[in-house]
Motif scaffolding. Structure first.
Motif, PDB file in Angstrom:
ATOM      1  N   LYS A  60       4.205  -2.634 -10.794  1.00 21.40           N
ATOM      2  CA  LYS A  60       3.504  -3.822 -11.298  1.00 21.40           C
ATOM      3  C   LYS A  60       3.557  -4.969 -10.294  1.00 21.40           C
ATOM      4  O   LYS A  60       2.551  -5.645 -10.045  1.00 21.40           O
ATOM      5  CB  LYS A  60       4.121  -4.270 -12.627  1.00 21.40           C
ATOM      6  N   TYR A 107       0.837  -1.209   0.000  1.00 20.43           N
ATOM      7  CA  TYR A 107       0.000   0.000   0.000  1.00 20.43           C
ATOM      8  C   TYR A 107       0.869   1.255   0.000  1.00 20.43           C
ATOM      9  O   TYR A 107       0.512   2.264  -0.630  1.00 20.43           O
ATOM     10  CB  TYR A 107      -0.917  -0.002   1.221  1.00 20.43           C
ATOM     11  N   LEU A 157      -3.539  -7.549  -5.749  1.00 20.45           N
ATOM     12  CA  LEU A 157      -4.761  -8.054  -6.386  1.00 20.45           C
ATOM     13  C   LEU A 157      -4.965  -9.546  -6.192  1.00 20.45           C
ATOM     14  O   LEU A 157      -6.073 -10.047  -6.402  1.00 20.45           O
ATOM     15  CB  LEU A 157      -4.732  -7.726  -7.879  1.00 20.45           C
ATOM     16  N   ILE A 174      -8.750   1.797  -1.623  1.00 23.23           N
ATOM     17  CA  ILE A 174      -8.582   0.529  -2.336  1.00 23.23           C
ATOM     18  C   ILE A 174      -9.434  -0.556  -1.696  1.00 23.23           C
ATOM     19  O   ILE A 174     -10.102  -1.344  -2.380  1.00 23.23           O
ATOM     20  CB  ILE A 174      -7.101   0.123  -2.363  1.00 23.23           C
ATOM     21  N   VAL A 220       1.207  -4.159  -7.375  1.00 22.61           N
ATOM     22  CA  VAL A 220      -0.209  -4.299  -7.733  1.00 22.61           C
ATOM     23  C   VAL A 220      -0.580  -5.772  -7.889  1.00 22.61           C
ATOM     24  O   VAL A 220      -1.671  -6.201  -7.458  1.00 22.61           O
ATOM     25  CB  VAL A 220      -0.509  -3.515  -9.027  1.00 22.61           C
ATOM     26  N   VAL A 256       2.115   1.784  -3.594  1.00 24.13           N
ATOM     27  CA  VAL A 256       1.022   2.241  -4.461  1.00 24.13           C
ATOM     28  C   VAL A 256       0.622   3.668  -4.104  1.00 24.13           C
ATOM     29  O   VAL A 256       0.378   4.508  -4.985  1.00 24.13           O
ATOM     30  CB  VAL A 256      -0.182   1.286  -4.353  1.00 24.13           C
TER      31      VAL A 256
END
Length: 609
Positions: free
Chosen positions: A449, A420, A456, A584, A452, A423
């Motif tokens: 990348k 986090y 995810l 998020i 993330v 990001v």
């Protein structure tokens, strides 16, 4: 009433914070290798140290180690009927249950599709449960240490096997010994005896045999204190008994409950400060700690306000008959009309709030507090029935699992928080038109990348299987309640598996039992396999990707601090990280929260009246 409700959570937060700061100094001292081991320890360390490792070698060693854990764990459970310390003759679990259990304990999840006191012998409790609780709890710890060294720009990330030795021998073993003595002093059994047959005060309380003989009560015992201590310190969560920390042998008194709860908070709290000490950025770790503490306090307050301070709506009166419509493709017009009669309230005094599924020997707010904390630190132990929480209160433990960074487990929670952070810094950099930096190094496309991807994995492993099982008989026939509550049961199970938490919204038919079970749950096998795979992917991908990200970022040349550099030790940075987490988290999980607990709260009887 204020003291009765709020003293326990406040005391826990203050005590854990006070102990975490000096403990972090010790952890950093160990992981930096500044200690001087005794000669016998030095020999063992040289034996396990295979030399410096880069990030690929370190993660490779980590994966190989876990493969060995899987094989050994499967073997232990498979040969249980023929092993010693099994005088009750417990048989072998069904293969899919063994598969699920081995992955569960190997990944530090400890989701149990069985009941420990019913299905496991003391041999399995020692050489499968306790053994894995020490080792699996150390894996995330080691991964965080490797990431810190990568961020520092060290030539080597260390050696995985040496790190494992340090964590187990110098951290978990002494801490588990101390807490084990505390639990024994409070009444937790510590014996190799499997069970006792005792006569009840009421002679026929347990019934009689076909021959008319009075049955005795079986009291299961074993090395409970040893398991309980590392279960909580390692944020493992798997209970010796099916009732977990609500069982009077695992958690006998109010004092034991305080230490039980404190134990699962200690290492997750201390690791945040260890991160700052090893990097030489203690103020930065204070900012991260403050964000985590704010989120934890929020989940505790939410849980207490909507459970301890609210009555159980299932026991209150609903004096007005109601008619409502629900979607039904087979009904005329696509809607089916359902009528609910008026219901009189039960004569129950609810001035202490919702007491369903609570252990009153711990205090009125202990169940709600524990429910929030056990998912915030991804422990998964329970001292109350999660399924009995008021609907909105159930959002608190699920939010802890969905965010998966409110301290989290040992190392992994801090790793998730770093995702986090990366990001959030990237988003802030794009907003002001400046290349984002962290720890003086520029964050590139590759690092973002990887961050993330790691972020995810978790929502995908929660939402996709929940949607699939909600549409199939695997899920619909396994739930014990229809409507939003049944959906919450499925959602909670996959959230727990993906967050490596292990707690459950009990009521799902997921227990097959022994291999020769006469009436197993028919949906148990799909649940065993699905949650097993979710635990597997959700454990290792979010560990490997951040290690790679840290290695790539740490290899870059550090840039000097300029006027446009985003300082990482200010309240502004903390607000940025907090906002990133909440936005998020809301985007990913708010829809299913509305379909589950929120819909149950505002829906028809017994809630929403």
């Amino acid at each position: 009433m204020f003291v009765q409700t709020w003293f326990l959570p406040i005391a826990l937060l203050v005590t854990a914070t006070a102990l975490a700061f000096p403990l972090s100094r010790y952890l950093a001292w160990i992981m930096n290798g500044k200690y001087r081991p005794m000669p016998v320890m030095r020999w063992f360390e040289k034996s396990v140290d295979s030399g410096p490792q880069n990030w690929k070698q370190y993660t490779g060693a980590l994966l190989v180690f876990n493969i060995v854990l899987f094989v050994f764990g499967y073997l232990v459970l498979a040969v249980q009927p023929w092993m010693p310390l099994n005088p009750d003759g417990k048989g072998m679990l069904f293969p899919s249950t063994i598969f699920n259990s081995v992955i569960s304990f190997m990944t530090n999840t400890n989701l149990q599709h069985y009941s420990g006191d019913v299905h496991l012998s003391n041999f399995s409790q020692i050489f499968f449960c306790i053994y894995n609780m020490f080792l699996s709890a150390s894996v995330g710890f080691c991964a965080l240490a490797a990431i810190i060294r990568a961020f520092r720009g060290d030539a080597s990330l260390g050696n995985f096997f040496l790190d494992m030795w340090r964590v187990v021998v110098y951290m978990f073993v002494p801490a588990a010994l101390l807490f084990g003595i505390i639990f024994m002093s409070q009444g937790s059994p510590m014996t190799l005896q499997s069970s006792y047959q005792v006569s009840t005060l009421e002679a026929t309380a347990m019934g009689t045999t076909d021959k008319g003989e009075v049955k005795k009560q079986t009291i299961v015992v074993g090395p409970v204190a040893a398991l309980e201590s590392i279960k909580m310190l390692g944020t493992n969560g798997g209970g010796f008994f099916g009732m977990n920390s609500a069982h009077p042998f695992e958690n006998p008194t109010g004092l034991s409950n305080f230490f039980d709860t404190l134990a699962m908070m200690l290492f997750p709290f201390a690791l945040v400060f260890m991160y700052g000490r090893m990097l030489g950025r203690l103020r930065h770790s204070w900012v991260i700690f403050s964000v985590m503490l704010f989120l934890m306090a929020g989940t505790i307050v939410w849980s207490i306000c909507f459970d301890t301070l609210q009555p159980n709506p299932g026991l209150t009166a609903h004096p007005v008959a109601r008619t409502y419509q629900v979607p039904n493709a087979k009904a005329p017009g696509g809607k089916q009309e359902v009528s609910l009669p008026a219901v009189a309230g039960l004569p129950v005094d609810q001035h202490l709030g919702n007491l369903e599924g609570k252990e009153m020997r711990f205090g009125t707010s202990a169940g709600a507090t524990f429910a929030a904390l056990t998912t915030d630190v991804t422990c998964g132990a329970v001292n109350a029935e999660m399924d009995s929480l008021n609907p909105l209160a159930a959002l608190s433990p699920m939010a802890g699992m969905w965010l998966n960074c409110v301290f989290g487990g040992k190392g992994v929670g801090m790793i998730n928080m770093l995702l986090y952070v990366i990001v959030g810094i990237f988003i802030a950099g794009q907003m002001v038109g400046r290349t984002p930096e962290y720890l003086g190094r520029k964050i590139g496309a590759r690092e973002v990348k990887l961050a993330v991807i790691a972020l995810l994995v978790h929502p995908m492993m929660v939402l996709m299987p929940t949607g699939l099982f909600s549409a199939l008989d695997w899920g619909l026939k396994a739930v014990s309640n229809s409507g939003p509550h049944g959906f919450t049961q499925m959602l909670y199970q996959f959230s727990s598996a993906s967050a490596n938490n292990g707690s459950a919204f009990d009521g799902l038919g997921v227990a097959f039992g022994f291999a020769n079970a006469t009436s197993p749950s028919p949906e148990a096998i799909p649940w065993d396999i699905a949650t097993g795979l979710v635990m597997l992917f959700s454990r290792y991908l979010p560990i490997i990707a951040p290690i790679a990200m840290a290695a790539y970022l740490g290899a870059k040349k550090a840039s000097p601090v300029g006027l446009g550099t985003l300082s990482d030790d200010t309240p502004t940075f903390g607000i940025l990280v907090l906002g990133t987490i909440l936005i998020i988290g809301a985007l990913l999980f708010l829809p299913v929260a509305v379909l589950g607990p929120v819909a149950e709260h505002f829906g028809p009887f017994p809630f929403g009246g």
